[in-house]
Design an enzyme around this catalytic site. Structure first.
Site, PDB file in Angstrom:
ATOM      1  N   ARG A 168      -6.200  -7.676  16.402  1.00 41.92           N
ATOM      2  CA  ARG A 168      -5.050  -8.108  17.196  1.00 41.92           C
ATOM      3  C   ARG A 168      -5.393  -8.313  18.672  1.00 41.92           C
ATOM      4  NH1 ARG A 168      -0.285  -4.716  14.046  1.00 41.92           N
ATOM      5  NH2 ARG A 168      -0.023  -6.292  12.420  1.00 41.92           N
TER       6      ARG A 168
ATOM      7  N   SER B 283      -3.017   9.886   8.240  1.00 39.23           N
ATOM      8  CA  SER B 283      -2.377   8.888   7.384  1.00 39.23           C
ATOM      9  C   SER B 283      -1.077   9.430   6.818  1.00 39.23           C
ATOM     10  CB  SER B 283      -3.313   8.490   6.230  1.00 39.23           C
ATOM     11  OG  SER B 283      -2.563   7.837   5.219  1.00 39.23           O
TER      12      SER B 283
ATOM     13  N   ARG C 177      -7.808  -2.453  -1.024  1.00 37.40           N
ATOM     14  CA  ARG C 177      -7.529  -1.318  -0.129  1.00 37.40           C
ATOM     15  C   ARG C 177      -7.972  -0.009  -0.774  1.00 37.40           C
ATOM     16  NH1 ARG C 177      -2.490  -3.669   2.080  1.00 37.40           N
ATOM     17  NH2 ARG C 177      -1.649  -1.685   2.752  1.00 37.40           N
TER      18      ARG C 177
ATOM     19  N   ASP D  24       1.993  -0.749  16.797  1.00 38.59           N
ATOM     20  CA  ASP D  24       2.304  -2.031  16.152  1.00 38.59           C
ATOM     21  C   ASP D  24       2.965  -3.031  17.104  1.00 38.59           C
ATOM     22  OD1 ASP D  24       1.245  -1.389  13.714  1.00 38.59           O
ATOM     23  OD2 ASP D  24       3.111  -0.553  12.935  1.00 38.59           O
TER      24      ASP D  24
ATOM     25  N   GLY E 179       0.830  -1.205   0.000  1.00 39.98           N
ATOM     26  CA  GLY E 179       0.000   0.000   0.000  1.00 39.98           C
ATOM     27  C   GLY E 179       0.864   1.254   0.000  1.00 39.98           C
TER      28      GLY E 179
ATOM     29  N   ARG F 296       2.821  -9.948  12.756  1.00 39.63           N
ATOM     30  CA  ARG F 296       3.191  -9.552  14.126  1.00 39.63           C
ATOM     31  C   ARG F 296       2.654 -10.541  15.167  1.00 39.63           C
ATOM     32  NH1 ARG F 296       5.952  -5.235  12.977  1.00 39.63           N
ATOM     33  NH2 ARG F 296       5.076  -3.672  11.592  1.00 39.63           N
TER      34      ARG F 296
END
Ligand code: NAP
Length: 749
Positions: free
Chosen positions: A654, A474, A428, A623, A400, A703
């Protein structure tokens, strides 16, 4: 497809390849009549019973009469004799093609029969698909589906013949590529003929050993996979090795040279160089995997089944490591290097699939880029006006970042361009960048459904600078607009609702381009230029986080992570681990390529303690929470996370995925709407196992996979983590480095 394309198709030879294509022709009603000639009567009878042909002939002359398509699907060595025999009986406008694995000698055979005046219907071809089985029964209707077929049209070949063959192979769901004969033979020598030669040779080497029975009996998966192709037809490969002798000998020489290099590294026990070589090869293989999936048909077929297994037992965790480079900075080093004046040397480049897609895109736009090799890349900048129109669409894989940032750059170019991506990138949203670019005067369309890729850009007039209030925080959109602003008239400014990663601004300044930051407003003037510089990509703190946590939860560990990026928008992990009591020091702080970096040392000297994670650190560690949850499970007391709802909309949910995994490993935890509560099992001064073994579903989230790998340092049972193939994208050397540190991870496909 069911359009009748041919009156009569004649196969000469109807084994694996011929009968597979015949199955396609019959099933799709592409010909009124299909006939064949083979050596044996039995093949012809079987083909009739299978419904593949209406007539079979021993003599090829009978088969080709009146045929408008003749397909030679027999060993290449027989080509000349067959052509000599059938030449007088061929229909003048017949298409004559073949499926042979080598092309130079097929053309030579045709020239021996026709001279230089080859028929215009003669178009050699080669399907890059097959199997170890032979014969008419081995054929499969889907043999060519999602595979490539190379056609090698000659200067004498007519376009109509080539076009018709392309349609035929497309009906077999193959991707057709046209290539020069010599190029075909050279490429195939390296990618097909050399691997087969190596497989035959390795099996021969082992078969000649006295203990060969044991070797074959206990052969590991690697041997089975590698040697599978040595079960192919020896006669066919014998013919191919002679038919493509020159190119194969070149490939063998290259192989011998490379073998000597790796042999020497092992003899010298040069661990650093060997790791570099293996890591580079692994990254290249993974990138290649991605390229293989380029065709949408193949993507549908792609099944990913990689898993990590970690066995129980007390482990140490020690060493000095260079974690791969930061992805955001790696992308930008190539992008800015490409449009700078002069040569940019990049070190510490992340050789993951995403950043490699960026390199490929700029190569496609005429930029000469050397490497990456051991994290080093040299970009020969072409200046602000030097990019060239790509010959075909730019493929961004799963990246992306590449697509959004390049949208800004491409919108300002004079040439047209189209960017595509893999199945996941194709979903996306791209309108968020297309919209402000249109306001700047760009002609840009998101041609997928709902503003998704492909992104199609029409070479534009001069863009004009705008002032844009970002509706979302962003960094990618901000950077895409600033990129376009480099070429735009006047000032371009962006106001962000809250600070986002500022790698673009920092690197622009490193390339000598003035960028103003006033609070949340970032601005630049168009029309300047970038001057090449050397960029040391900092190690990615998000990747380093796994090693920080690993060291923090392991007794007597001592891990130093060198040159890690400590950009203030990214350092939440350091602060949170310190608050949990980790023995962590930040040493040797310095600036590289505009970014602050430092060495981070963590020692396992004391048990962590549970905390209420500070909310002001949440955006700076967003993250890193999956890894921090593992730390929390090993801490003494309760850890509470709040204000982290965004974790639910990352590559996976997550919070839920980590909670499920932790529970299955015996950890008491409660997911909440915007966080989690984890009851740590650690006890001050004790370093026993915390986790029970379990099978964890990572949901293809890299992750998650790497975080649970760290749990392997304190487990009493085997941990199996399923769906780990995405790890290679962000951290290609993850398992190699954990192994060096003392945590062995078995990887299986
Ligand atoms: P195959 O299954 O062994 O079939 C060969 C066919 O050719 C058989 O029908 C055989 O007749 C016929 N034949 C053999 N020698 C002949 C001769 N001198 N005159 C007339 N017919 C003859 O082989 P294949 O795998 O289909 O391979 C055919 C071609 O495809 C080869 O050129 C090969 O290089 C190419 N290719 C193979 C693969 C692969 O993986 N196998 C992949 C790509 C391309 P009988 O049935 O009577 O024995």
């Amino acid at each position: 497809m069911s359009q009748m394309m041919f009156e009569k198709v004649a196969f000469i030879g109807l084994g694996l390849i011929g009968s597979s294509l015949a199955r396609v022709i019959v099933a799709n009603h592409l010909a009124k009549q299909v006939v064949a000639s083979t050596r044996s009567q039995k093949t012809l009878e079987d083909a009739k019973v299978l419904g593949l042909i209406q007539q079979g002939y021993e003599n090829p002359i009978d088969a080709v009469q009146g045929a408008d398509l003749v397909i030679l699907a027999l060993p290449v060595r027989a080509t000349q004799k067959v052509l000599e025999t059938i030449k007088p009986y061929l229909f003048s406008h017949a298409i004559i093609t073949d499926v042979g694995s080598t092309k130079g000698n097929v053309v030579e055979a045709a020239k021996a029969v026709y001279g230089d005046d080859l028929p215009e219907g003669f178009v050699p071809g080669h399907p890059i698909a097959g199997s170890e089985h032979t014969g008419v029964h081995a054929g499969r209707i889907d043999l060519f589906a999602n595979h490539k077929v190379i056609l090698t049209p000659l200067p004498t070949s007519a376009n109509w013949a080539v076009d018709k063959l392309i349609c035929l192979w497309q009906a077999a769901q193959a991707e057709v590529i046209c290539m020069d004969v010599d190029k075909h033979d050279e490429v195939l020598a390296h990618t097909s003929h050399l691997p087969h030669l190596m497989a035959f040779n390795l099996v021969e080497q082992l078969a000649n050993r006295e203990d060969n029975l044991d070797i074959f009996r206990y052969a590991a998966g690697g041997f089975r996979d590698f040697s599978r192709i040595a079960a192919s037809d020896p006669q066919m490969w014998h013919d191919i090795f002679f038919a493509n002798k020159k190119a194969i000998l070149n490939a063998v020489d290259g192989f011998e040279k490379q073998l000597a290099v790796i042999r020497q590294l092992i003899e010298d026990e040069d661990s650093h160089a060997l790791m570099g070589l293996l890591g580079h090869a692994q990254a290249a293989r993974q990138h290649f995997n991605h390229m293989l999936a380029k065709s949408p048909l193949m993507e549908n077929k792609k099944v990913t089944t990689q898993q990590f297994t970690i066995l129980p037992g007390k482990k140490s965790f020690k060493g000095k490591f260079s974690i791969p480079g930061d992805k955001s900075v790696s992308h930008r080093s190539i992008m800015f290097g490409a449009i700078a004046e002069g040569t940019t040397h990049v070190t510490g480049f992340l050789e993951g699939e995403d950043a490699l897609a960026t390199i490929q895109a700029f190569r496609d736009m005429g930029v000469s880029i050397e490497g990456p090799k051991n994290g080093e890349v040299t970009v020969h900048g072409v200046g602000m006006q030097g990019l060239k129109a790509p010959k075909s669409e730019l493929y961004m894989g799963n990246s992306g970042t590449s697509m959004r940032l390049l949208s800004g750059m491409l919108a300002a170019q004079k040439f047209d361009s189209v960017m595509t991506g893999d199945a996941s990138l194709s979903k996306r949203p791209m309108e968020r960048i297309a919209k402000p670019l249109r306001e700047m005067g760009a002609q840009i369309q998101t041609t997928g459904e709902r503003g998704t890729p492909p992104v199609s850009i029409t070479g534009s007039q001069m863009l004009k600078g705008i002032h844009y209030d970002l509706p979302m925080a962003s960094a990618q959109v901000k950077s895409g607009i600033l990129f376009a602003g480099l070429w735009a008239e006047g000032e371009t400014s962006v106001v962000e609702p809250e600070p986002t990663r500022d790698h673009t601004e920092r690197m622009l300044r490193a390339f000598g381009y003035p960028v103003k930051t006033e609070g949340n407003r970032i601005s630049l003037q168009g029309g300047g230029k970038l001057i090449a510089t050397n960029i040391q990509v900092p190690s990615d703190i998000s990747s380093a986080a796994f090693f920080m946590v690993g060291a923090a939860i392991t007794e007597n560990s001592d891990v130093t992570l060198e040159a890690v990026g400590i950009n203030p928008t990214r350092t939440g992990i350091i602060e949170i681990l310190k608050q949990m009591g980790a023995d962590l020091t930040v040493e040797n702080e310095r600036i590289a390529g505009g970014e602050p970096i430092a060495d981070i040392r963590i020692r396992g000297s004391r048990t962590l303690k549970g905390i209420h994670m500070p909310e002001d650190q949440v955006p700076l560690a967003i993250d890193e929470f999956p890894a921090l949850f593992i730390a929390a499970a090993c801490a003494e007391g309760q850890t509470i996370l709040t204000g982290a709802a965004e974790l639910r909309v990352k590559e996976s949910d997550r919070i839920q995925v980590m909670a499920d995994g932790l529970k299955s490993m015996g950890i008491d935890c409660t997911p909440t709407e915007d966080g989690i509560i984890i009851e740590g099992k650690g006890k001050s001064g004790e370093w026993d196992a915390i986790f029970t073994g379990s099978e964890i579903e990572s949901h293809h989230d890299h992750r998650i996979a790497m975080s649970f790998s760290m749990a392997g340092l304190r487990t009493s049972g085997a941990i199996k983590i399923v769906g780990t193939e995405t790890v290679a994208t962000s951290f290609p050397t993850f398992t190699a480095l954990t192994e060096l540190a003392g945590l062995s991870i078995q990887v299986s496909e």
